[in-house]
Design a protein around this motif. Structure first.
Motif, PDB file in Angstrom:
ATOM      1  N   GLU A 167       3.743  -0.484   6.087  1.00  0.00           N
ATOM      2  CA  GLU A 167       4.587  -0.035   6.878  1.00  0.00           C
ATOM      3  C   GLU A 167       3.778  -0.372   8.361  1.00  0.00           C
ATOM      4  N   GLY A 168       3.049  -0.560   8.285  1.00  0.00           N
ATOM      5  CA  GLY A 168       2.006  -1.047   9.688  1.00  0.00           C
ATOM      6  C   GLY A 168       1.868  -2.376   9.162  1.00  0.00           C
ATOM      7  N   ALA A 169       2.247  -3.002   8.442  1.00  0.00           N
ATOM      8  CA  ALA A 169       2.684  -5.268   9.157  1.00  0.00           C
ATOM      9  C   ALA A 169       4.116  -5.119   9.219  1.00  0.00           C
ATOM     10  N   GLY A 170       4.857  -4.303   9.171  1.00  0.00           N
ATOM     11  CA  GLY A 170       6.059  -4.034   9.468  1.00  0.00           C
ATOM     12  C   GLY A 170       7.057  -4.144   8.422  1.00  0.00           C
ATOM     13  N   ILE A 171       6.910  -3.700   6.751  1.00  0.00           N
ATOM     14  CA  ILE A 171       7.368  -4.257   5.978  1.00  0.00           C
ATOM     15  C   ILE A 171       7.623  -3.127   5.767  1.00  0.00           C
ATOM     16  N   GLN A 172       9.434  -3.360   5.474  1.00  0.00           N
ATOM     17  CA  GLN A 172       9.690  -2.137   5.114  1.00  0.00           C
ATOM     18  C   GLN A 172      10.209  -1.373   4.035  1.00  0.00           C
ATOM     19  N   VAL A 173       9.693  -0.242   3.345  1.00  0.00           N
ATOM     20  CA  VAL A 173       9.847  -0.353   1.654  1.00  0.00           C
ATOM     21  C   VAL A 173      11.457   0.319   1.416  1.00  0.00           C
ATOM     22  N   PRO A 174      11.728   0.742   0.737  1.00  0.00           N
ATOM     23  CA  PRO A 174      13.056   1.269   0.489  1.00  0.00           C
ATOM     24  C   PRO A 174      13.032   2.212   0.164  1.00  0.00           C
ATOM     25  N   ARG A 175      14.233   3.228   0.630  1.00  0.00           N
ATOM     26  CA  ARG A 175      13.108   4.721   0.416  1.00  0.00           C
ATOM     27  C   ARG A 175      13.426   4.834  -1.204  1.00  0.00           C
ATOM     28  N   THR A 176      13.613   4.620  -1.474  1.00  0.00           N
ATOM     29  CA  THR A 176      14.183   4.986  -2.878  1.00  0.00           C
ATOM     30  C   THR A 176      12.239   5.045  -3.533  1.00  0.00           C
ATOM     31  N   PHE A 177      11.975   3.364  -3.089  1.00  0.00           N
ATOM     32  CA  PHE A 177      10.397   3.376  -3.701  1.00  0.00           C
ATOM     33  C   PHE A 177       9.463   4.267  -2.849  1.00  0.00           C
ATOM     34  N   GLU A 178       9.147   4.708  -2.124  1.00  0.00           N
ATOM     35  CA  GLU A 178       8.510   5.273  -0.850  1.00  0.00           C
ATOM     36  C   GLU A 178       7.696   6.522  -2.058  1.00  0.00           C
ATOM     37  N   SER A 179       8.686   7.258  -2.837  1.00  0.00           N
ATOM     38  CA  SER A 179       7.261   8.475  -3.348  1.00  0.00           C
ATOM     39  C   SER A 179       7.032   7.584  -4.830  1.00  0.00           C
ATOM     40  N   LEU A 180       7.104   6.485  -4.860  1.00  0.00           N
ATOM     41  CA  LEU A 180       6.186   5.609  -6.029  1.00  0.00           C
ATOM     42  C   LEU A 180       5.087   5.505  -5.153  1.00  0.00           C
ATOM     43  N   LEU A 181       4.857   4.577  -3.961  1.00  0.00           N
ATOM     44  CA  LEU A 181       4.253   3.879  -3.516  1.00  0.00           C
ATOM     45  C   LEU A 181       2.781   5.547  -3.091  1.00  0.00           C
ATOM     46  N   LYS A 182       4.007   6.604  -2.055  1.00  0.00           N
ATOM     47  CA  LYS A 182       3.514   7.058  -1.439  1.00  0.00           C
ATOM     48  C   LYS A 182       2.028   8.123  -2.492  1.00  0.00           C
ATOM     49  N   GLY A 183       0.111   7.939  -1.890  1.00  0.00           N
ATOM     50  CA  GLY A 183      -0.436   8.211  -2.695  1.00  0.00           C
ATOM     51  C   GLY A 183      -1.610   6.404  -3.269  1.00  0.00           C
ATOM     52  N   ARG A 184      -0.626   6.269  -3.336  1.00  0.00           N
ATOM     53  CA  ARG A 184      -1.249   4.640  -3.704  1.00  0.00           C
ATOM     54  C   ARG A 184      -2.462   4.112  -3.376  1.00  0.00           C
ATOM     55  N   GLU A 185      -3.349   3.677  -3.786  1.00  0.00           N
ATOM     56  CA  GLU A 185      -4.409   3.281  -2.329  1.00  0.00           C
ATOM     57  C   GLU A 185      -4.701   2.095  -3.004  1.00  0.00           C
ATOM     58  N   ALA A 186      -4.538   0.340  -2.344  1.00  0.00           N
ATOM     59  CA  ALA A 186      -4.203  -0.708  -2.564  1.00  0.00           C
ATOM     60  C   ALA A 186      -6.346  -1.071  -2.386  1.00  0.00           C
TER      61      ALA A 186
END
Length: 249
Positions: free
Chosen positions: A155-174
């Motif tokens: 999100e900081g890079a201005g990339i929109q994450v589809p709402r349906t995938f937010e829960s899959l990515l939330k809490g994940r650390e790269a």
């Protein structure tokens, strides 16, 4: 014999006066050069200038200085509109010719170096990401460690994450290991060696765009190009050389 002693004493006194005058002149010249460098480069702080070689006055008369060392602070780097400090830039300039009625100076050749701390690298990184030392083995490969919460980085890079995938990515650390490269003599490029595996199809390009970034160092002496990057425990160190390097003017 007495006359010889008197002549020796006079010679020592005159020699001492010449050395004192020479050192005073070099001190004044260093201060003047530092102020000219600050104003011409648009620096926020005055650099340190060290004019080497003795005597200084004869060098000035010949309009050529043997060697000049400068330490520049207040140099900045930019990445996607973010501005950060370069910890320090140093340059050793040789055969510096004084030109234009003492208003400019150009070195026949120069060796330069720059340092950027991990703290400053982190300020230039994508939002939420931190940059740090990746250990001796990775450092030998020219790599640093980049870590950050994946959703925030995207999100900081201005990339929109589809709402349906937010829960899959939330809490994940790269966590990626980025290779440091130099391009064009003043641009630092960080490129992830491999990307994290995600449960979201078709997002590799967006992750790459979020995690990779360039950092352009601005305000380097004209003619001095950095061409070697080294990863250390304290940050990144860059070295390079140049010819016809402009000191001021």
């Amino acid at each position: 014999m007495r006359a010889v002693r008197i002549l020796l004493i006079i010679g020592v006194i005159l020699g001492g006066l010449f050395v004192a005058a020479d050192r005073l002149a070099v001190s004044m010249a260093e201060s003047e050069a530092a102020e000219k460098i600050r104003s011409s480069q648009g620096l926020r702080s005055t650099p340190e200038v060290s004019i080497k070689g003795f005597p200084f006055l004869t060098q000035v008369m010949a309009k050529e200085l043997d060697e000049v060392g400068i330490s520049l602070k207040g140099i900045t780097a930019t990445a996607s509109g973010r501005t950060v400090n370069v910890t320090e830039v140093r340059a050793e300039l040789v055969e510096v010719k004084i030109k234009d009625n003492y208003s400019s100076a150009v070195a026949a050749r120069a060796d330069g170096s720059a340092r950027i701390s991990y703290a400053d690298l982190g300020k230039a990184a994508p939002a939420g990401a931190k940059v740090g030392y990746a250990g001796a083995e990775r450092a030998a490969k020219g790599q640093v460690k980049v870590v950050g919460p994946l959703l925030e980085v995207l999100e900081g890079a201005g990339i929109q994450v589809p709402r349906t995938f937010e829960s899959l990515l939330k809490g994940r650390e790269a966590t990626v290991y980025s290779t440091v490269q130099l391009e064009g003599g003043n641009t630092v490029k960080l490129k992830a060696d491999s990307l994290p595996k995600l449960p979201v199809p078709g997002f590799d390009d967006e992750i790459r765009r979020a995690l990779d970034y360039d950092l352009k160092i601005e305000g380097m002496p004209a003619g001095l190009k950095l061409d070697r990057a080294e990863v250390t425990e304290d940050g990144l160190k860059f070295t390079g050389t140049g010819t016809n390097v402009s000191l001021v003017g």
